[in-house]
Scaffold this motif. Structure first.
Motif, PDB file in Angstrom:
ATOM      1  N   ILE A 147       0.869  -1.171   0.000  1.00 45.09           N
ATOM      2  CA  ILE A 147       0.000   0.000   0.000  1.00 45.09           C
ATOM      3  C   ILE A 147       0.915   1.233   0.000  1.00 45.09           C
ATOM      4  CG2 ILE A 147      -1.874  -1.191   1.235  1.00 45.09           C
ATOM      5  CD1 ILE A 147      -0.978   0.384   3.767  1.00 45.09           C
ATOM      6  N   SER A 167      -5.328   5.135  -7.724  1.00 46.60           N
ATOM      7  CA  SER A 167      -5.266   6.246  -6.778  1.00 46.60           C
ATOM      8  C   SER A 167      -4.264   5.937  -5.671  1.00 46.60           C
ATOM      9  CB  SER A 167      -6.650   6.485  -6.166  1.00 46.60           C
ATOM     10  OG  SER A 167      -6.932   5.487  -5.188  1.00 46.60           O
ATOM     11  N   ASP A 168      -4.201   6.809  -4.685  1.00 39.76           N
ATOM     12  CA  ASP A 168      -3.329   6.546  -3.534  1.00 39.76           C
ATOM     13  C   ASP A 168      -3.920   5.492  -2.601  1.00 39.76           C
ATOM     14  OD1 ASP A 168      -5.406   8.011  -2.429  1.00 39.76           O
ATOM     15  OD2 ASP A 168      -4.117   9.594  -1.604  1.00 39.76           O
ATOM     16  N   GLN A 169      -5.090   4.972  -2.945  1.00 42.53           N
ATOM     17  CA  GLN A 169      -5.712   3.895  -2.169  1.00 42.53           C
ATOM     18  C   GLN A 169      -5.478   2.512  -2.795  1.00 42.53           C
ATOM     19  OE1 GLN A 169      -7.312   4.702   0.842  1.00 42.53           O
ATOM     20  NE2 GLN A 169      -6.250   6.594   0.264  1.00 42.53           N
ATOM     21  N   HIS A 171      -4.179  -1.021  -3.620  1.00 40.29           N
ATOM     22  CA  HIS A 171      -3.699  -2.086  -2.730  1.00 40.29           C
ATOM     23  C   HIS A 171      -3.361  -3.292  -3.602  1.00 40.29           C
ATOM     24  CE1 HIS A 171      -4.839  -5.489   0.246  1.00 40.29           C
ATOM     25  NE2 HIS A 171      -3.561  -5.206   0.372  1.00 40.29           N
ATOM     26  N   ASP A 193      -8.873  -0.963  -5.544  1.00 40.91           N
ATOM     27  CA  ASP A 193      -8.750   0.479  -5.382  1.00 40.91           C
ATOM     28  C   ASP A 193     -10.138   1.062  -5.198  1.00 40.91           C
ATOM     29  OD1 ASP A 193      -8.443   3.254  -5.692  1.00 40.91           O
ATOM     30  OD2 ASP A 193      -6.872   3.048  -7.180  1.00 40.91           O
ATOM     31  N   LEU A 195     -11.188   3.952  -4.585  1.00 47.42           N
ATOM     32  CA  LEU A 195     -11.414   5.321  -5.073  1.00 47.42           C
ATOM     33  C   LEU A 195     -11.564   5.368  -6.586  1.00 47.42           C
ATOM     34  CD1 LEU A 195     -11.656   8.268  -4.201  1.00 47.42           C
ATOM     35  CD2 LEU A 195      -9.167   8.470  -4.412  1.00 47.42           C
TER      36      LEU A 195
END
Length: 199
Positions: A147, A167-169, A171, A193, A195
Motif C-alpha cells: 500500500i 489512486s493513492d488507495q 492495494h 482500489d 477510489l
C-alpha cells in the motif's frame, strides 16, 4: 472490486534462471526460507492488465492523457510495481536476508524493499510510486502486501489516450513462488482500489 487471478496461468509472469545460477543456488537459506536470490530473466512479453471498471473519479483522472506525451516511460519514471517488473523482458535481481527481500528491477534499476516479519504497515508512510511492502511466507510462497502509493498510471499499453489510473488507495497483493526445479519464478497478483475502481 478486487481484480483477481492475474495473470492467468497462460499469461503467467514467469522469470527464468540460468543453469549456472540453479547449480549454485540452494533451494533454501540457512534460516529455512525458500531461496529467491539471484538474477531472473522475465519471459512475459506484456503485462496484460485486467480490464477495470473505473469510478467517475478514476475516469476523470486518466482522461486526456496521451501515450506519446504522458507515458511515464517517456520520462524514464516508474509506471508501477506490476508493469515495470516485466518491462521489455528485463533481468531482475533479488537479494534476500532474514528481515528483508530486495527486488532490483532491470528497468530503471528500481529498488523495492519487502519487509518480512511484519503484520502491519506503518501508520505514517510517505506515498511513492513503489509503495510500502510487507511480506510473509505461506509454505514456500512469498505473499507481498503493498500500500502507500502515490496516484499513478495503471496501464498504457495499446492505448493512444485515456489511461486507466490507480489512486493513492491502490492495494496490491503479489505471490512469488519458485518451481521445484529452481528454474522458474512465477509472480501472480490481485489488486483493488476503492477510489478509482468500481466494486
Amino acid at each position: 472490486a478486487e481484480y483477481a487471478g492475474r495473470p492467468t496461468p497462460a499469461e503467467a509472469s514467469t522469470a527464468l534462471a540460468s543453469d549456472a545460477v540453479i547449480r549454485s543456488r540452494p533451494a533454501y537459506l540457512s534460516n529455512g526460507q525458500p531461496n529467491l536470490r539471484g538474477p531472473w530473466v522475465s519471459t512475459q512479453p506484456s503485462l496484460d492488465m485486467p480490464e477495470i471498471e473505473p469510478t467517475a473519479a478514476g475516469e476523470q483522472a486518466g482522461a486526456g492523457l496521451v501515450r506519446h506525451f504522458d507515458s511515464p516511460v517517456l520520462r524514464c519514471q516508474p509506471t508501477n510495481i506490476l508493469f515495470d517488473w516485466i518491462f521489455e523482458r528485463v533481468t531482475n535481481d533479488i537479494y534476500q536476508d532474514d528481515d528483508t527481500i530486495t527486488l532490483q528491477y532491470g528497468y530503471l534499476d528500481i529498488v523495492r524493499t519487502i519487509h518480512l516479519g511484519r503484520s502491519e504497515h506503518p501508520t505514517t508512510n510517505s506515498p511513492s510510486a513503489l509503495g510500502h511492502s510487507i511480506g510473509l511466507w505461506e509454505n514456500d510462497v512469498l505473499i507481498v502486501d503493498t500500500i502507500g502509493f502515490e496516484r499513478g498510471v495503471l496501464d498504457h499499453v495499446g492505448r493512444s489516450a485515456g489511461f486507466p489510473m490507480h489512486s493513492d488507495q491502490w492495494h496490491v497483493v503479489e505471490r512469488f513462488e519458485v518451481e521445484a526445479n529452481g528454474r522458474t519464478l512465477t509472480r501472480t497478483y490481485t489488486f483493488d482500489d476503492p477510489l478509482f475502481m468500481q466494486g
